[in-house]
Design a protein around this motif. Structure first.
Motif, PDB file in Angstrom:
ATOM      1  N   SER A 267      -7.914 -15.054  -7.441  1.00 10.98           N
ATOM      2  CA  SER A 267      -8.487 -14.091  -8.384  1.00 10.98           C
ATOM      3  C   SER A 267      -9.802 -13.509  -7.868  1.00 10.98           C
ATOM      4  CB  SER A 267      -8.680 -14.729  -9.761  1.00 10.98           C
ATOM      5  OG  SER A 267      -9.704 -15.690  -9.735  1.00 10.98           O
ATOM      6  N   VAL A 268     -10.486 -14.250  -6.995  1.00  9.62           N
ATOM      7  CA  VAL A 268     -11.720 -13.754  -6.385  1.00  9.62           C
ATOM      8  C   VAL A 268     -11.402 -12.919  -5.136  1.00  9.62           C
ATOM      9  CG1 VAL A 268     -13.869 -14.442  -5.248  1.00  9.62           C
ATOM     10  CG2 VAL A 268     -13.092 -15.653  -7.292  1.00  9.62           C
ATOM     11  N   LEU A 269     -10.409 -13.343  -4.353  1.00 13.07           N
ATOM     12  CA  LEU A 269     -10.071 -12.648  -3.110  1.00 13.07           C
ATOM     13  C   LEU A 269      -9.345 -11.322  -3.346  1.00 13.07           C
ATOM     14  CD1 LEU A 269      -8.809 -15.584  -0.855  1.00 13.07           C
ATOM     15  CD2 LEU A 269     -10.964 -14.336  -0.670  1.00 13.07           C
ATOM     16  N   ALA A 270      -8.493 -11.251  -4.362  1.00 10.74           N
ATOM     17  CA  ALA A 270      -7.649 -10.080  -4.579  1.00 10.74           C
ATOM     18  C   ALA A 270      -8.443  -8.768  -4.683  1.00 10.74           C
ATOM     19  CB  ALA A 270      -6.762 -10.280  -5.802  1.00 10.74           C
ATOM     20  N   PRO A 271      -9.526  -8.714  -5.449  1.00  8.24           N
ATOM     21  CA  PRO A 271     -10.271  -7.453  -5.536  1.00  8.24           C
ATOM     22  C   PRO A 271     -10.951  -7.045  -4.222  1.00  8.24           C
ATOM     23  CG  PRO A 271     -10.856  -8.915  -7.358  1.00  8.24           C
ATOM     24  CD  PRO A 271     -10.033  -9.702  -6.394  1.00  8.24           C
ATOM     25  N   LEU A 272     -11.093  -7.982  -3.302  1.00  6.55           N
ATOM     26  CA  LEU A 272     -11.735  -7.682  -2.026  1.00  6.55           C
ATOM     27  C   LEU A 272     -10.769  -7.070  -1.014  1.00  6.55           C
ATOM     28  CD1 LEU A 272     -13.831 -10.958  -1.649  1.00  6.55           C
ATOM     29  CD2 LEU A 272     -14.583  -8.738  -2.547  1.00  6.55           C
ATOM     30  N   GLN A 273      -9.475  -7.083  -1.324  1.00  4.70           N
ATOM     31  CA  GLN A 273      -8.461  -6.566  -0.413  1.00  4.70           C
ATOM     32  C   GLN A 273      -8.352  -5.053  -0.570  1.00  4.70           C
ATOM     33  OE1 GLN A 273      -7.197  -8.868   1.754  1.00  4.70           O
ATOM     34  NE2 GLN A 273      -8.600 -10.156   0.600  1.00  4.70           N
ATOM     35  N   ALA A 274      -8.092  -4.364   0.536  1.00  2.52           N
ATOM     36  CA  ALA A 274      -7.922  -2.921   0.497  1.00  2.52           C
ATOM     37  C   ALA A 274      -6.554  -2.540  -0.091  1.00  2.52           C
ATOM     38  CB  ALA A 274      -8.061  -2.339   1.906  1.00  2.52           C
ATOM     39  N   TRP A 275      -5.604  -3.432  -0.003  1.00  5.92           N
ATOM     40  CA  TRP A 275      -4.253  -3.188  -0.507  1.00  5.92           C
ATOM     41  C   TRP A 275      -4.054  -3.920  -1.822  1.00  5.92           C
ATOM     42  CZ3 TRP A 275      -0.004  -2.804   3.738  1.00  5.92           C
ATOM     43  CH2 TRP A 275      -0.444  -1.968   4.764  1.00  5.92           C
ATOM     44  N   ASP A 276      -2.994  -3.555  -2.563  1.00  7.72           N
ATOM     45  CA  ASP A 276      -2.702  -4.175  -3.856  1.00  7.72           C
ATOM     46  C   ASP A 276      -1.970  -5.502  -3.685  1.00  7.72           C
ATOM     47  OD1 ASP A 276      -3.782  -1.955  -5.207  1.00  7.72           O
ATOM     48  OD2 ASP A 276      -1.866  -0.895  -5.122  1.00  7.72           O
TER      49      ASP A 276
ATOM     50  N   ILE B  57       5.397  -0.245   1.824  1.00 10.47           N
ATOM     51  CA  ILE B  57       4.647  -0.720   2.983  1.00 10.47           C
ATOM     52  C   ILE B  57       4.075  -2.074   2.596  1.00 10.47           C
ATOM     53  CG2 ILE B  57       2.707  -0.291   4.514  1.00 10.47           C
ATOM     54  CD1 ILE B  57       3.060   2.709   3.864  1.00 10.47           C
ATOM     55  N   LYS B  58       4.493  -3.126   3.308  1.00 12.04           N
ATOM     56  CA  LYS B  58       4.087  -4.488   2.967  1.00 12.04           C
ATOM     57  C   LYS B  58       3.272  -5.117   4.086  1.00 12.04           C
ATOM     58  CE  LYS B  58       8.213  -5.315   0.201  1.00 12.04           C
ATOM     59  NZ  LYS B  58       9.406  -6.153   0.051  1.00 12.04           N
ATOM     60  N   LYS B  59       2.399  -6.038   3.692  1.00 15.11           N
ATOM     61  CA  LYS B  59       1.562  -6.763   4.637  1.00 15.11           C
ATOM     62  C   LYS B  59       1.290  -8.138   4.038  1.00 15.11           C
ATOM     63  CE  LYS B  59      -2.872  -6.249   6.997  1.00 15.11           C
ATOM     64  NZ  LYS B  59      -4.022  -5.384   7.212  1.00 15.11           N
ATOM     65  N   THR B  60       1.131  -9.134   4.882  1.00 14.80           N
ATOM     66  CA  THR B  60       0.737 -10.452   4.384  1.00 14.80           C
ATOM     67  C   THR B  60      -0.564 -10.868   5.039  1.00 14.80           C
ATOM     68  OG1 THR B  60       2.023 -11.614   6.081  1.00 14.80           O
ATOM     69  CG2 THR B  60       3.110 -11.220   3.967  1.00 14.80           C
ATOM     70  N   LYS B  61      -1.327 -11.632   4.300  1.00  8.40           N
ATOM     71  CA  LYS B  61      -2.570 -12.203   4.820  1.00  8.40           C
ATOM     72  C   LYS B  61      -2.509 -13.696   4.547  1.00  8.40           C
ATOM     73  CE  LYS B  61      -6.279  -9.969   5.061  1.00  8.40           C
ATOM     74  NZ  LYS B  61      -7.536  -9.259   4.977  1.00  8.40           N
ATOM     75  N   SER B  62      -2.638 -14.503   5.600  1.00  2.00           N
ATOM     76  CA  SER B  62      -2.519 -15.950   5.467  1.00  2.00           C
ATOM     77  C   SER B  62      -3.871 -16.622   5.642  1.00  2.00           C
ATOM     78  CB  SER B  62      -1.570 -16.505   6.534  1.00  2.00           C
ATOM     79  OG  SER B  62      -0.287 -15.985   6.362  1.00  2.00           O
TER      80      SER B  62
ATOM     81  N   ASN C 264       0.845  -1.195   0.000  1.00  2.00           N
ATOM     82  CA  ASN C 264       0.000   0.000   0.000  1.00  2.00           C
ATOM     83  C   ASN C 264       0.879   1.243   0.000  1.00  2.00           C
ATOM     84  OD1 ASN C 264      -2.258   1.631   0.047  1.00  2.00           O
ATOM     85  ND2 ASN C 264      -2.530   1.496   2.252  1.00  2.00           N
ATOM     86  N   GLY C 265       1.573   1.486  -1.092  1.00  2.00           N
ATOM     87  CA  GLY C 265       2.374   2.691  -1.208  1.00  2.00           C
ATOM     88  C   GLY C 265       3.719   2.579  -0.523  1.00  2.00           C
ATOM     89  N   GLN C 266       4.228   3.760  -0.100  1.00  2.00           N
ATOM     90  CA  GLN C 266       5.550   3.841   0.506  1.00  2.00           C
ATOM     91  C   GLN C 266       5.488   4.613   1.815  1.00  2.00           C
ATOM     92  OE1 GLN C 266       7.848   5.759  -2.535  1.00  2.00           O
ATOM     93  NE2 GLN C 266       8.042   3.905  -3.762  1.00  2.00           N
ATOM     94  N   ASP C 267       6.455   4.297   2.704  1.00  2.00           N
ATOM     95  CA  ASP C 267       6.545   5.043   3.955  1.00  2.00           C
ATOM     96  C   ASP C 267       7.304   6.348   3.711  1.00  2.00           C
ATOM     97  OD1 ASP C 267       9.244   4.377   3.846  1.00  2.00           O
ATOM     98  OD2 ASP C 267       9.155   2.941   5.487  1.00  2.00           O
TER      99      ASP C 267
END
Length: 67
Positions: free
Chosen positions: A45-54, A22-27, A13-16
């Motif tokens: 492919s279904v979950l990705a558009p539901l995420q707030a981050w890229d 700025i990185k995040k993982t979702k498991s 989600n962008g840069q600090d």
């Protein structure tokens, strides 16, 4: 023998303030070990558009039993 699998989404989600990404993982744990990589790709492919981050990466971690 494959006994467990985990799906890990890498998100950004962008840069600090120093310009670092700025990185995040979702498991997602307890993925059916019999699920194919192609099936998991369809799920992502279904979950990705539901995420707030890229979405920037997708990994699968498998646990194998040696005994």
């Amino acid at each position: 023998m494959l006994v467990d699998s985990r799906l890990i989404l890498g998100l950004t989600n962008g840069q600090d303030s120093e310009g670092n990404p700025i990185k995040k993982t979702k498991s997602f744990n307890n993925i059916k070990p019999a699920a194919t990589d192609q099936q998991l790709t369809m799920v992502v492919s279904v979950l990705a558009p539901l995420q707030a981050w890229d979405l920037v990466s997708v990994d699968r971690t498998n646990v194998h039993s040696l005994l």
